[in-house]
Design a protein around this motif. Structure first.
Motif, PDB file in Angstrom:
ATOM      1  N   THR A 129     100.678  45.369 -21.975  1.00 23.18           N
ATOM      2  CA  THR A 129      99.696  46.323 -22.539  1.00 23.18           C
ATOM      3  C   THR A 129      98.770  46.320 -21.447  1.00 23.18           C
ATOM      4  OG1 THR A 129      98.406  44.449 -23.260  1.00 23.18           O
ATOM      5  CG2 THR A 129     100.270  45.246 -24.876  1.00 23.18           C
ATOM      6  N   LYS A 130      98.023  47.525 -21.578  1.00 23.30           N
ATOM      7  CA  LYS A 130      96.713  47.891 -20.673  1.00 23.30           C
ATOM      8  C   LYS A 130      95.641  46.741 -20.715  1.00 23.30           C
ATOM      9  CE  LYS A 130      93.241  51.334 -19.912  1.00 23.30           C
ATOM     10  NZ  LYS A 130      92.619  52.412 -20.139  1.00 23.30           N
TER      11      LYS A 130
ATOM     12  N   ASP B  56      98.399  57.934 -15.983  1.00 27.16           N
ATOM     13  CA  ASP B  56      97.858  57.391 -16.895  1.00 27.16           C
ATOM     14  C   ASP B  56      98.424  56.073 -17.270  1.00 27.16           C
ATOM     15  OD1 ASP B  56      96.301  59.582 -17.340  1.00 27.16           O
ATOM     16  OD2 ASP B  56      97.764  60.710 -18.724  1.00 27.16           O
ATOM     17  N   ASN B  57      98.916  55.341 -16.255  1.00 29.70           N
ATOM     18  CA  ASN B  57      99.443  54.133 -16.333  1.00 29.70           C
ATOM     19  C   ASN B  57      98.957  53.307 -15.171  1.00 29.70           C
ATOM     20  OD1 ASN B  57     100.993  54.025 -18.824  1.00 29.70           O
ATOM     21  ND2 ASN B  57     102.076  55.666 -17.884  1.00 29.70           N
ATOM     22  N   TYR B  58      99.056  52.030 -15.526  1.00 28.88           N
ATOM     23  CA  TYR B  58      98.882  50.931 -14.312  1.00 28.88           C
ATOM     24  C   TYR B  58     100.377  50.606 -13.739  1.00 28.88           C
ATOM     25  CZ  TYR B  58      93.956  49.868 -15.322  1.00 28.88           C
ATOM     26  OH  TYR B  58      92.465  49.973 -15.577  1.00 28.88           O
ATOM     27  N   TYR B  59     100.217  50.205 -12.483  1.00 31.94           N
ATOM     28  CA  TYR B  59     101.230  49.632 -11.904  1.00 31.94           C
ATOM     29  C   TYR B  59     100.906  48.511 -10.930  1.00 31.94           C
ATOM     30  CZ  TYR B  59     103.964  53.556 -13.534  1.00 31.94           C
ATOM     31  OH  TYR B  59     104.692  54.728 -14.336  1.00 31.94           O
TER      32      TYR B  59
ATOM     33  N   ALA C 268     104.741  45.025 -12.617  1.00 29.98           N
ATOM     34  CA  ALA C 268     104.273  45.065 -13.904  1.00 29.98           C
ATOM     35  C   ALA C 268     103.788  46.733 -14.139  1.00 29.98           C
ATOM     36  CB  ALA C 268     103.384  44.196 -13.995  1.00 29.98           C
ATOM     37  N   THR C 269     103.879  47.063 -15.385  1.00 30.13           N
ATOM     38  CA  THR C 269     103.420  48.472 -15.539  1.00 30.13           C
ATOM     39  C   THR C 269     103.120  48.421 -17.050  1.00 30.13           C
ATOM     40  OG1 THR C 269     103.875  50.694 -15.643  1.00 30.13           O
ATOM     41  CG2 THR C 269     105.594  49.515 -16.226  1.00 30.13           C
ATOM     42  N   THR C 270     102.039  49.344 -17.296  1.00 24.99           N
ATOM     43  CA  THR C 270     101.643  49.684 -18.588  1.00 24.99           C
ATOM     44  C   THR C 270     102.550  50.846 -19.244  1.00 24.99           C
ATOM     45  OG1 THR C 270      99.852  50.959 -18.054  1.00 24.99           O
ATOM     46  CG2 THR C 270      99.437  48.684 -18.434  1.00 24.99           C
TER      47      THR C 270
END
Length: 185
Positions: free
Chosen positions: A56-57, A77-80, A37-39
């Motif tokens: 979404t974040k 600047d993103n989540y994984y 999953a990623t934002t």
């Protein structure tokens, strides 16, 4: 997670992981791939649920609170993260391959010491930068962030079980396939 063998693949953004992993997956029909999953927004041609689960974040942070990830990390600047339920289900089926960043790989290794960690290195920093720039979908700011992150990630290779250089995607894939065969067959 129980009966299968877990292989974790890491490498800096632009190292060619996707190309190499496609070749590895095509060669071994018994490997299952866990979709992260990623934002971050999808790149051209990426399909939700195939390449990533794009969320979404806010949704990602809710999943963190629910302990829904086997591992997760934030960078560029993103989540994984790897959805726990999906990974557990695929491990029940046999061999599982995760494509995750070093922080997540370390989390997995702590939780599952039998996991095999493989780090893919670029031939050089200059080649890595060339590959990032050739994508044509990454801003200069993002390229610089990814290069800074890459330097740190490449330092982390010391605690991986194997380090493989991607100077040629087919040769790199073959080396990874040999590692998997030696440990799983």
């Amino acid at each position: 997670m129980s009966k299968g063998k877990l292989f974790v693949i890491s490498g800096a953004s632009g190292v060619g992981k996707s190309t190499v992993l496609k070749l590895v997956m095509e060669a071994r029909g018994d490997l299952k791939f866990s979709v992260s999953a990623t934002t971050r927004p999808p790149r051209p041609g990426e399909v939700d649920g195939v390449h990533y689960f794009f969320v979404t974040k806010e949704r990602f942070e809710e999943m963190i609170r629910q302990n829904a990830f086997l591992e997760y990390d934030a960078h560029a600047d993103n989540y994984y993260g790897t959805p726990r339920a999906q990974a557990e289900e695929k491990m029940e089926q046999g061999l599982l391959l995760l494509d995750i960043e070093p922080m997540g790989a370390k989390q997995v290794k702590q939780a599952m010491p039998d996991a095999t960690l493989i780090f893919i290195m670029p031939p050089s920093r200059q080649e890595l930068e060339r590959r990032l720039r050739s994508r044509g979908d990454t801003s200069e700011e993002q390229i610089q962030l990814r290069l800074e992150r890459a330097a740190w990630e490449m330092e982390q290779r010391k605690w991986y079980d194997y380090v493989v250089e991607n100077d040629d995607a087919r040769r790199c894939a073959d080396e990874i396939l040999t590692i998997i065969a030696n440990l799983a067959d």
